[in-house]
Motif scaffolding. Structure first.
Motif, short mmCIF file in Angstrom:
data_model
loop_
_atom_site.label_atom_id
_atom_site.label_comp_id
_atom_site.label_asym_id
_atom_site.label_seq_id
_atom_site.Cartn_x
_atom_site.Cartn_y
_atom_site.Cartn_z
N UNK A 273 -2.60 -2.02 -0.73
CA UNK A 273 -3.66 -1.61 -1.31
C UNK A 273 -4.46 -2.75 -2.76
N UNK A 274 -6.09 -2.41 -2.49
CA UNK A 274 -6.32 -2.89 -3.72
C UNK A 274 -6.49 -2.57 -4.78
N UNK A 275 -5.13 -1.65 -5.18
CA UNK A 275 -4.87 -2.04 -6.79
C UNK A 275 -3.57 -2.60 -7.17
N UNK A 276 -3.03 -3.66 -5.99
CA UNK A 276 -2.03 -4.17 -6.69
C UNK A 276 -2.12 -5.32 -6.52
N UNK A 277 -1.63 -6.52 -6.77
CA UNK A 277 -0.99 -7.62 -7.57
C UNK A 277 -1.09 -8.71 -6.06
N UNK B 74 6.37 -6.02 -4.97
CA UNK B 74 7.19 -5.66 -5.42
C UNK B 74 7.02 -4.27 -5.12
N UNK B 75 8.41 -3.87 -5.28
CA UNK B 75 9.15 -2.01 -5.12
C UNK B 75 8.31 -0.81 -5.12
N UNK C 27 1.29 1.51 -1.72
CA UNK C 27 0.63 0.65 -1.05
C UNK C 27 0.62 2.19 0.05
N UNK C 28 1.89 2.13 0.17
CA UNK C 28 2.80 3.30 0.93
C UNK C 28 1.97 4.69 0.87
N UNK D 266 -1.85 -7.78 3.97
CA UNK D 266 -0.82 -6.92 3.17
C UNK D 266 0.82 -7.80 2.54
N UNK D 267 1.36 -6.85 2.60
CA UNK D 267 3.32 -6.74 2.72
C UNK D 267 3.43 -5.69 3.47
#
Length: 246
Positions: free
Chosen positions: A122-126, A130-131, A137-138, A164-165
């Motif tokens: 998600x674009x709001x992640x760095x 991390x969990x 994102x999920x 991404x992850x």
């Protein structure tokens, strides 16, 4: 026959399925074993919209497989999510290496094709790993799936970036009539439960043998943690009843 009538019939016929649907509606985790003749693996399964960082931690530590989000085929089309193999085939037109490694007929010993689509953050992640960031994102994947199916003109790229992850899995268009993998089994359950058909799946692995966790050990884990354990065939039979195709 109305959906409620079909569901009532289904509940009466298979209490184990009913327990699983109740758990999923409450945002709880269950287990799905596909079949002895397929992957022979048990996955931890939970609705994407319900995921917390503790759920991601549990899947990462207790299951150990790949944490993926299975998405309904209708939503996948509306969101314009490609199959990864199709992307690589297109890219292979300008790359000999990709042409050599892309999935071909007969490559998979357990199925005709893979369900893999994009890998996203998600674009709001760095970093996205991390969990708490994977959980974000999920959840957002679950939310955009629900919004798109409800007719909201959302655009996937406005909220997500790739690579991404979190791996996305695109369910087969014919769902269980076409393929009976964890992707399709989990999405079929979501449809029956009346929840957003975006489901997190993660294979349970054995810490000692290097193999998938056995069905017996998976069931024992489920008993210890109060999880409903479903066989793939149970889901197939219930879904046939739910759709009226039995």
């Amino acid at each position: 026959m109305s959906g409620d009538t079909v569901y009532s019939c289904l509940t009466y016929r298979n209490e184990n399925i009913n327990r699983a649907l109740k758990a999923l509606r409450a945002g709880k985790m269950i287990q799905i074993y596909d079949s002895d003749s397929r992957e022979g693996e048990t996955d931890l399964v939970i609705p994407a919209k319900a995921v917390t960082f503790k759920d991601v931690k549990r899947m990462r530590k207790d299951a150990g497989g790949l944490i993926c989000v299975a998405i309904d085929p209708v939503a996948s089309k509306q969101l314009k999510l490609p199959f990864m193999a199709e992307l690589i085939r297109e890219a292979s037109k300008t790359s000999d290496v990709l042409g050599e490694i892309v999935e071909k007929e007969g490559d998979l010993k357990y199925d005709s094709h893979s369900s893999f689509s994009l890998w996203v953050n998600h674009r709001n992640t760095r970093t996205g790993i991390p969990d708490n960031e994977r959980a974000l994102t999920i959840r957002k994947i679950g939310e955009i799936t629900e919004r798109k199916l409800s007719g909201d003109p959302v655009h996937f790229g406005e909220e997500f970036r790739t690579p991404g992850h979190v791996a996305l899995l695109r369910a087969a268009e014919g769902l269980l009539d076409e393929r009976k993998g964890q992707t399709e089994l989990s999405v079929a359950l979501a449809r029956m439960a009346g929840i957003t058909p975006a489901m997190v799946v993660c294979e349970m692995l054995d810490d000692y043998s290097g193999e998938a966790l056995s069905k017996e050990d998976s069931k024992e884990y489920g008993k210890e943690h109060g999880l409903v354990f479903l066989e793939g065939q149970e889901i197939v039979e219930a879904y046939m009843t739910w759709t009226g195709s039995e």
